[in-house]
Scaffold this motif. Structure first.
Motif, PDB file in Angstrom:
ATOM      1  N   ASP A 438       0.861  -1.183   0.000  1.00 43.51           N
ATOM      2  CA  ASP A 438       0.000   0.000   0.000  1.00 43.51           C
ATOM      3  C   ASP A 438       0.897   1.232   0.000  1.00 43.51           C
ATOM      4  O   ASP A 438       1.627   1.483   0.960  1.00 43.51           O
ATOM      5  CB  ASP A 438      -0.908  -0.001   1.230  1.00 43.51           C
ATOM      6  CG  ASP A 438      -1.925   1.146   1.196  1.00 43.51           C
ATOM      7  OD1 ASP A 438      -1.841   1.985   0.286  1.00 43.51           O
ATOM      8  OD2 ASP A 438      -2.784   1.193   2.098  1.00 43.51           O
ATOM      9  N   LEU A 439       0.834   2.008  -1.073  1.00 44.89           N
ATOM     10  CA  LEU A 439       1.713   3.172  -1.221  1.00 44.89           C
ATOM     11  C   LEU A 439       1.400   4.251  -0.190  1.00 44.89           C
ATOM     12  O   LEU A 439       2.264   5.083   0.108  1.00 44.89           O
ATOM     13  CB  LEU A 439       1.574   3.726  -2.637  1.00 44.89           C
ATOM     14  CG  LEU A 439       2.777   4.472  -3.218  1.00 44.89           C
ATOM     15  CD1 LEU A 439       4.025   3.601  -3.183  1.00 44.89           C
ATOM     16  CD2 LEU A 439       2.496   4.909  -4.644  1.00 44.89           C
ATOM     17  N   LEU A 440       0.179   4.249   0.365  1.00 44.75           N
ATOM     18  CA  LEU A 440      -0.173   5.242   1.372  1.00 44.75           C
ATOM     19  C   LEU A 440       0.350   4.883   2.759  1.00 44.75           C
ATOM     20  O   LEU A 440       0.272   5.696   3.682  1.00 44.75           O
ATOM     21  CB  LEU A 440      -1.693   5.430   1.444  1.00 44.75           C
ATOM     22  CG  LEU A 440      -2.262   6.575   0.604  1.00 44.75           C
ATOM     23  CD1 LEU A 440      -2.059   6.297  -0.878  1.00 44.75           C
ATOM     24  CD2 LEU A 440      -3.743   6.784   0.880  1.00 44.75           C
ATOM     25  N   GLU A 441       0.840   3.651   2.911  1.00 45.03           N
ATOM     26  CA  GLU A 441       1.376   3.204   4.196  1.00 45.03           C
ATOM     27  C   GLU A 441       2.843   2.813   4.001  1.00 45.03           C
ATOM     28  O   GLU A 441       3.173   1.637   3.894  1.00 45.03           O
ATOM     29  CB  GLU A 441       0.566   2.025   4.732  1.00 45.03           C
ATOM     30  CG  GLU A 441      -0.901   2.311   4.957  1.00 45.03           C
ATOM     31  CD  GLU A 441      -1.125   3.319   6.084  1.00 45.03           C
ATOM     32  OE1 GLU A 441      -0.208   3.488   6.916  1.00 45.03           O
ATOM     33  OE2 GLU A 441      -2.202   3.933   6.123  1.00 45.03           O
ATOM     34  N   GLU A 445       4.603  -3.460   6.030  1.00 44.59           N
ATOM     35  CA  GLU A 445       5.320  -4.502   5.309  1.00 44.59           C
ATOM     36  C   GLU A 445       4.549  -4.911   4.051  1.00 44.59           C
ATOM     37  O   GLU A 445       3.324  -4.880   4.015  1.00 44.59           O
ATOM     38  CB  GLU A 445       5.503  -5.734   6.208  1.00 44.59           C
ATOM     39  CG  GLU A 445       6.437  -5.505   7.381  1.00 44.59           C
ATOM     40  CD  GLU A 445       7.874  -5.264   6.942  1.00 44.59           C
ATOM     41  OE1 GLU A 445       8.269  -5.836   5.901  1.00 44.59           O
ATOM     42  OE2 GLU A 445       8.584  -4.499   7.616  1.00 44.59           O
ATOM     43  N   ALA A 446       5.290  -5.297   3.029  1.00 40.49           N
ATOM     44  CA  ALA A 446       4.666  -5.792   1.799  1.00 40.49           C
ATOM     45  C   ALA A 446       4.126  -7.201   2.037  1.00 40.49           C
ATOM     46  O   ALA A 446       4.682  -7.976   2.816  1.00 40.49           O
ATOM     47  CB  ALA A 446       5.679  -5.800   0.666  1.00 40.49           C
ATOM     48  N   VAL A 447       3.021  -7.530   1.366  1.00 43.28           N
ATOM     49  CA  VAL A 447       2.372  -8.830   1.520  1.00 43.28           C
ATOM     50  C   VAL A 447       2.739  -9.709   0.326  1.00 43.28           C
ATOM     51  O   VAL A 447       2.508  -9.341  -0.829  1.00 43.28           O
ATOM     52  CB  VAL A 447       0.838  -8.676   1.606  1.00 43.28           C
ATOM     53  CG1 VAL A 447       0.173 -10.038   1.746  1.00 43.28           C
ATOM     54  CG2 VAL A 447       0.466  -7.773   2.771  1.00 43.28           C
ATOM     55  N   ASP A 448       3.318 -10.865   0.604  1.00 43.45           N
ATOM     56  CA  ASP A 448       3.778 -11.768  -0.460  1.00 43.45           C
ATOM     57  C   ASP A 448       2.589 -12.297  -1.267  1.00 43.45           C
ATOM     58  O   ASP A 448       1.586 -12.732  -0.713  1.00 43.45           O
ATOM     59  CB  ASP A 448       4.553 -12.930   0.162  1.00 43.45           C
ATOM     60  CG  ASP A 448       5.155 -13.838  -0.902  1.00 43.45           C
ATOM     61  OD1 ASP A 448       5.438 -13.334  -2.004  1.00 43.45           O
ATOM     62  OD2 ASP A 448       5.315 -15.035  -0.635  1.00 43.45           O
ATOM     63  N   GLY A 461      -6.684  -3.987  -6.619  1.00 46.00           N
ATOM     64  CA  GLY A 461      -6.369  -2.780  -7.371  1.00 46.00           C
ATOM     65  C   GLY A 461      -6.415  -1.544  -6.486  1.00 46.00           C
ATOM     66  O   GLY A 461      -6.917  -1.581  -5.355  1.00 46.00           O
ATOM     67  N   PRO A 462      -5.882  -0.414  -6.959  1.00 47.67           N
ATOM     68  CA  PRO A 462      -5.929   0.826  -6.185  1.00 47.67           C
ATOM     69  C   PRO A 462      -7.358   1.173  -5.802  1.00 47.67           C
ATOM     70  O   PRO A 462      -8.259   1.160  -6.644  1.00 47.67           O
ATOM     71  CB  PRO A 462      -5.343   1.873  -7.139  1.00 47.67           C
ATOM     72  CG  PRO A 462      -4.512   1.087  -8.101  1.00 47.67           C
ATOM     73  CD  PRO A 462      -5.218  -0.219  -8.260  1.00 47.67           C
ATOM     74  N   GLY A 467     -14.212  11.708  -3.046  1.00 52.43           N
ATOM     75  CA  GLY A 467     -13.777  12.626  -2.004  1.00 52.43           C
ATOM     76  C   GLY A 467     -12.692  12.069  -1.113  1.00 52.43           C
ATOM     77  O   GLY A 467     -12.220  12.762  -0.215  1.00 52.43           O
ATOM     78  N   SER A 468     -12.257  10.845  -1.300  1.00 51.03           N
ATOM     79  CA  SER A 468     -11.209  10.297  -0.434  1.00 51.03           C
ATOM     80  C   SER A 468     -10.442   9.237  -1.203  1.00 51.03           C
ATOM     81  O   SER A 468     -10.860   8.761  -2.244  1.00 51.03           O
ATOM     82  CB  SER A 468     -11.818   9.686   0.834  1.00 51.03           C
ATOM     83  OG  SER A 468     -12.603   8.567   0.504  1.00 51.03           O
ATOM     84  N   CYS A 469      -9.307   8.853  -0.643  1.00 49.08           N
ATOM     85  CA  CYS A 469      -8.480   7.805  -1.235  1.00 49.08           C
ATOM     86  C   CYS A 469      -7.889   7.040  -0.068  1.00 49.08           C
ATOM     87  O   CYS A 469      -6.956   7.501   0.577  1.00 49.08           O
ATOM     88  CB  CYS A 469      -7.399   8.429  -2.117  1.00 49.08           C
ATOM     89  SG  CYS A 469      -6.303   7.213  -2.891  1.00 49.08           S
ATOM     90  N   SER A 470      -8.457   5.889   0.228  1.00 50.21           N
ATOM     91  CA  SER A 470      -8.092   5.169   1.438  1.00 50.21           C
ATOM     92  C   SER A 470      -6.848   4.309   1.277  1.00 50.21           C
ATOM     93  O   SER A 470      -6.168   4.003   2.266  1.00 50.21           O
ATOM     94  CB  SER A 470      -9.264   4.297   1.889  1.00 50.21           C
ATOM     95  OG  SER A 470      -9.641   3.412   0.846  1.00 50.21           O
ATOM     96  N   SER A 471      -6.525   3.883   0.059  1.00 48.70           N
ATOM     97  CA  SER A 471      -5.348   3.054  -0.160  1.00 48.70           C
ATOM     98  C   SER A 471      -4.973   3.112  -1.635  1.00 48.70           C
ATOM     99  O   SER A 471      -5.792   3.467  -2.477  1.00 48.70           O
ATOM    100  CB  SER A 471      -5.608   1.602   0.264  1.00 48.70           C
ATOM    101  OG  SER A 471      -6.594   1.016  -0.559  1.00 48.70           O
ATOM    102  N   TRP A 472      -3.728   2.774  -1.904  1.00 50.61           N
ATOM    103  CA  TRP A 472      -3.275   2.669  -3.305  1.00 50.61           C
ATOM    104  C   TRP A 472      -2.280   1.513  -3.366  1.00 50.61           C
ATOM    105  O   TRP A 472      -1.108   1.663  -3.056  1.00 50.61           O
ATOM    106  CB  TRP A 472      -2.632   3.962  -3.787  1.00 50.61           C
ATOM    107  CG  TRP A 472      -2.450   3.951  -5.282  1.00 50.61           C
ATOM    108  CD1 TRP A 472      -1.439   3.377  -5.980  1.00 50.61           C
ATOM    109  CD2 TRP A 472      -3.346   4.489  -6.253  1.00 50.61           C
ATOM    110  NE1 TRP A 472      -1.632   3.542  -7.318  1.00 50.61           N
ATOM    111  CE2 TRP A 472      -2.797   4.225  -7.526  1.00 50.61           C
ATOM    112  CE3 TRP A 472      -4.540   5.199  -6.173  1.00 50.61           C
ATOM    113  CZ2 TRP A 472      -3.411   4.632  -8.698  1.00 50.61           C
ATOM    114  CZ3 TRP A 472      -5.148   5.593  -7.357  1.00 50.61           C
ATOM    115  CH2 TRP A 472      -4.578   5.313  -8.594  1.00 50.61           C
ATOM    116  N   ASN A 473      -2.786   0.340  -3.773  1.00 50.60           N
ATOM    117  CA  ASN A 473      -1.970  -0.863  -3.797  1.00 50.60           C
ATOM    118  C   ASN A 473      -1.140  -0.931  -5.070  1.00 50.60           C
ATOM    119  O   ASN A 473      -1.647  -0.681  -6.162  1.00 50.60           O
ATOM    120  CB  ASN A 473      -2.853  -2.104  -3.699  1.00 50.60           C
ATOM    121  CG  ASN A 473      -3.609  -2.167  -2.383  1.00 50.60           C
ATOM    122  OD1 ASN A 473      -3.053  -1.836  -1.343  1.00 50.60           O
ATOM    123  ND2 ASN A 473      -4.865  -2.561  -2.424  1.00 50.60           N
ATOM    124  N   VAL A 474       0.137  -1.264  -4.913  1.00 51.57           N
ATOM    125  CA  VAL A 474       1.048  -1.379  -6.037  1.00 51.57           C
ATOM    126  C   VAL A 474       1.697  -2.757  -6.021  1.00 51.57           C
ATOM    127  O   VAL A 474       1.685  -3.462  -5.009  1.00 51.57           O
ATOM    128  CB  VAL A 474       2.127  -0.271  -6.003  1.00 51.57           C
ATOM    129  CG1 VAL A 474       1.498   1.090  -6.141  1.00 51.57           C
ATOM    130  CG2 VAL A 474       2.945  -0.342  -4.708  1.00 51.57           C
TER     131      VAL A 474
END
Length: 667
Positions: A438-441, A445-448, A461-462, A467-474
């Motif tokens: 999660d790019l916002l955190e 730790e990254a999850v395998d 997906g992101p 009005g908000s953006c709670s997470s952005w998974n990469v």
């Protein structure tokens, strides 16, 4: 337009640029992504489907009343049902800001944005159906008899009402389409006149006020609009003309037999039968084109070729998947690539040609992915992804992505499939580990994800919300030379994320780089589906804030595309403790923050915790001086400027580089 955000009790950030423009007041250190000004709430397909099921009878009644009576009662009924069934959007869409029904109404959906979106689409297509076809253009779909629903051998029409309903129907038939729509919106939907005007304007009516005036000629009889006379869901059935139907059946059988004979004669060319499936009819006459469609000639790279090759691109990817030997599947995929049929959904990233392959392509993957069979080819310039259901070929899809000169991180992952908001990737053979981050955190730790023959487990997906953006998974990939981050932007290939000064950026996977990206991750939504190759985040300045408010970071994010033109540049401003950055300025197709000319200048109006307003500006490190003009005047040597300003002041910025050149604020 400048952007800003507000949170009570925090210092204020207000965005400006080099132009003289009034800037909205801002009250927040934390700036979250927002919807486009003036648009309604975003409606998911599932939300729209729920509204359609719940309010289907009312939407069909509305369509039936707006459609021209000249169509005849049976066709009018079927067309009303067809228009409502086609109103369901294919993807997320913005609903109208008009309420679905005025307070106090019944059975109209209240403030449901899904109902409001569907009603607008139904109204628009019903009005189109009432317009005469143009001689110089093809008729619209709504102007043609509906393909579905269809009833053979029966006439369907609503139950007959009394004399009052008949009189009202005759009066409505004398009105124009827009006036009929205005009458129905006011009487059936209980909308006030100002809301009726807005709905009509959104539906394409050019003179909504005139439509309301015309509708006022018919006395209001709102209760009659709810009667069975105008209910296309409560129908009577009668047979059609039986003798004429027999004659038509015989003629149709004779025509079908002739068509079959002609089709057989035309479909068999001198070279034999061509591939079928979801491909359009046809046959490749050119020998090179025929070779490109031959599954036996497809290139399959050996599994160990990448180990001895100096290249790190798609040309050394081996063919993987459990269906690489399925000749019929490969033939269908090649045929659809060459000539996609009308039912095939074709998409391509901007600037990507979608024509047939020039020669036999390279096979990267053929196998089952969730509930689909997927084939991925590479022809040296493009990736082509063919997907069909596990059973049959209805609903086949063909996607293209430009990947010329891709190497390293840009050739390390391809999207295999998307389902329920999750993404599966096929990774390069040299990738040893895949993980989700999660790019916002940045501290999490990254999850395998695990890898099985190069295929990852589903990656969420992101996550974006209004009005908000709670997470952005990469996607985090580990290979011999290090760790790299890739983000899904809705295309076949993910974009590579980097950090640092243009010309010498580093990977975004280091702890400090993750902290740099975190406040600006949600701004990646602005470059979705634009053919983005890589996105770099560069902190070009750090500024000490007045009144002892700490220091703020100035970061430039630049999204470069595969086609080489139209990069999108955002200058963003982050105050101490802010979770999100604020977009201070933006531009497209400029050299700012790029390798050729990485200069940048941007500014904001900012309110300190003491309640004083300031114009803050910053440029890259080679900026010799900055000058403010307009409603705020002041200058400073170096690349930073902070001068007192009034709330809502208008200002322009000019900068002078150390070599004497002048630059303007980022547009």
């Amino acid at each position: 337009m400048p952007r800003s955000a507000r949170e009570p009790g925090r210092a204020t950030v207000q965005v400006t640029n080099h132009r003289l423009a009034r800037l909205p007041d801002v009250q927040s250190q934390e700036v979250a992504p927002r919807t486009t000004p003036g648009s309604g709430p975003v409606v998911d397909v599932e939300q729209a489907e729920a509204a359609l099921v719940e309010h289907y009878p009312r939407l069909v009644r509305l369509a039936y009343l707006v459609l021209p009576p000249g169509l005849g009662r049976t066709r009018r009924v079927l067309t009303a049902h067809a228009l409502v069934q086609r109103a369901l959007p294919r993807r997320r869409a913005s609903a109208s800001v008009i309420p679905a029904q005025a307070a106090g109404g019944t059975d109209g959906g209240g403030e449901d944005p899904g109902y409001s979106l569907l009603r607008l689409q139904v109204l628009r297509t019903a009005l189109e159906a009432g317009r005469p076809p143009k001689r110089t253009a093809w008729p619209r779909r709504s102007q043609l008899p509906p393909l579905f629903p269809q009833v053979w051998g029966l006439k369907l029409f609503p139950r007959s009402g009394g004399a009052e309903e008949l009189a009202l129907d005759q009066q409505l038939s004398a009105l124009s389409g827009p006036a009929r729509a205005a009458y129905v919106l006011r009487g059936l939907e209980r909308l006030p006149e100002d809301h009726v005007r807005k709905v009509l304007s959104a539906a394409g009516v050019t003179r909504p006020t005139a439509a309301l005036r015309e509708a006022s000629r018919v006395p209001r009889q709102d209760a009659l609009l709810e009667s069975p006379e105008f209910d296309p869901c409560s129908l009577q059935a009668r047979p059609t003309d039986l003798m004429r139907r027999r004659q038509h059946t015989k003629a149709a059988l004779a025509a079908a037999g002739a068509a079959v004979v002609c089709g057989v004669l035309l479909a068999v060319p001198s070279g034999g039968w061509g591939p079928d499936g979801a491909a359009a009819p046809g046959y490749a006459q050119n020998p090179a084109a025929r070779a490109a469609l031959d599954p036996a000639k497809v290139t399959k790279v050996p599994p160990t070729a990448w180990r001895t090759s100096a290249r790190t691109d798609f040309s050394v990817w081996p063919a993987r998947g459990g269906l690489t030997g399925d000749t019929a599947l490969l033939r269908r995929a090649l045929a659809v690539w060459s000539r996609p049929g009308g039912s095939v959904q074709v998409s391509a990233t901007p600037g990507t040609p979608s024509g047939a392959p020039a020669g036999p392509p390279q096979l990267l993957y053929a196998g089952r992915v969730d509930a689909a069979r997927v084939v991925i080819f590479y022809d040296g310039l493009r990736l082509a992804r063919y997907a069909e259901p596990a059973r049959g070929t209805d609903g086949a899809a063909l996607d293209f992505a430009r990947v010329d000169a891709a190497t390293g991180a840009e050739a390390e992952a391809v999207v295999l499939g998307r389902a329920d908001g999750n993404v599966r990737y096929l990774t390069a053979p040299w990738v040893t580990k895949a993980a989700e981050r999660d790019l916002l955190e940045p501290s999490a730790e990254a999850v395998d994800l695990g890898l099985q023959d190069g295929v990852t487990a589903p990656l969420a997906g992101p996550a974006e919300a209004t009005g908000s953006c709670s997470s952005w998974n990469v996607l985090q990939l580990t290979e011999g030379s290090g760790i790299r981050l890739l983000t899904d932007l809705g295309e076949l290939t993910p974009a590579h994320l980097t950090v640092g000064r243009p010309g010498a950026p580093g990977e975004a996977s280091e702890p400090e780089a993750l902290r740099t990206w975190s406040p600006f991750a949600c701004s990646l939504a602005a470059v979705r589906s634009q053919g983005v190759r890589s996105v770099n985040a560069w902190e070009f300045a750090r500024q000490t804030l007045p009144d002892g408010s700490g220091s703020a970071a100035w970061v430039c994010t630049r999204a470069d595309t595969w086609r080489g033109d139209g990069p999108r540049v955002l200058a963003q401003f982050q105050t101490p403790g802010g979770r999100y950055g604020a977009v201070a300025a933006k531009a497209e197709g400029v050299t700012a923050c790029g390798t050729k000319d990485p200069h940048v200048l941007a500014g904001v109006l900012w309110k300190s915790a003491e309640g004083r307003w300031y114009l803050l500006a910053a440029g890259s490190s080679d900026t010799g001086s900055i000058r403010a003009t307009g409603g705020v005047t002041g200058s400073a040597d170096g690349n930073l400027l902070a001068v007192r300003a009034a709330q809502g002041a208008q200002a322009g910025l000019k900068g002078t580089l150390e070599d004497g050149r002048t630059i303007s604020g980022l547009r």
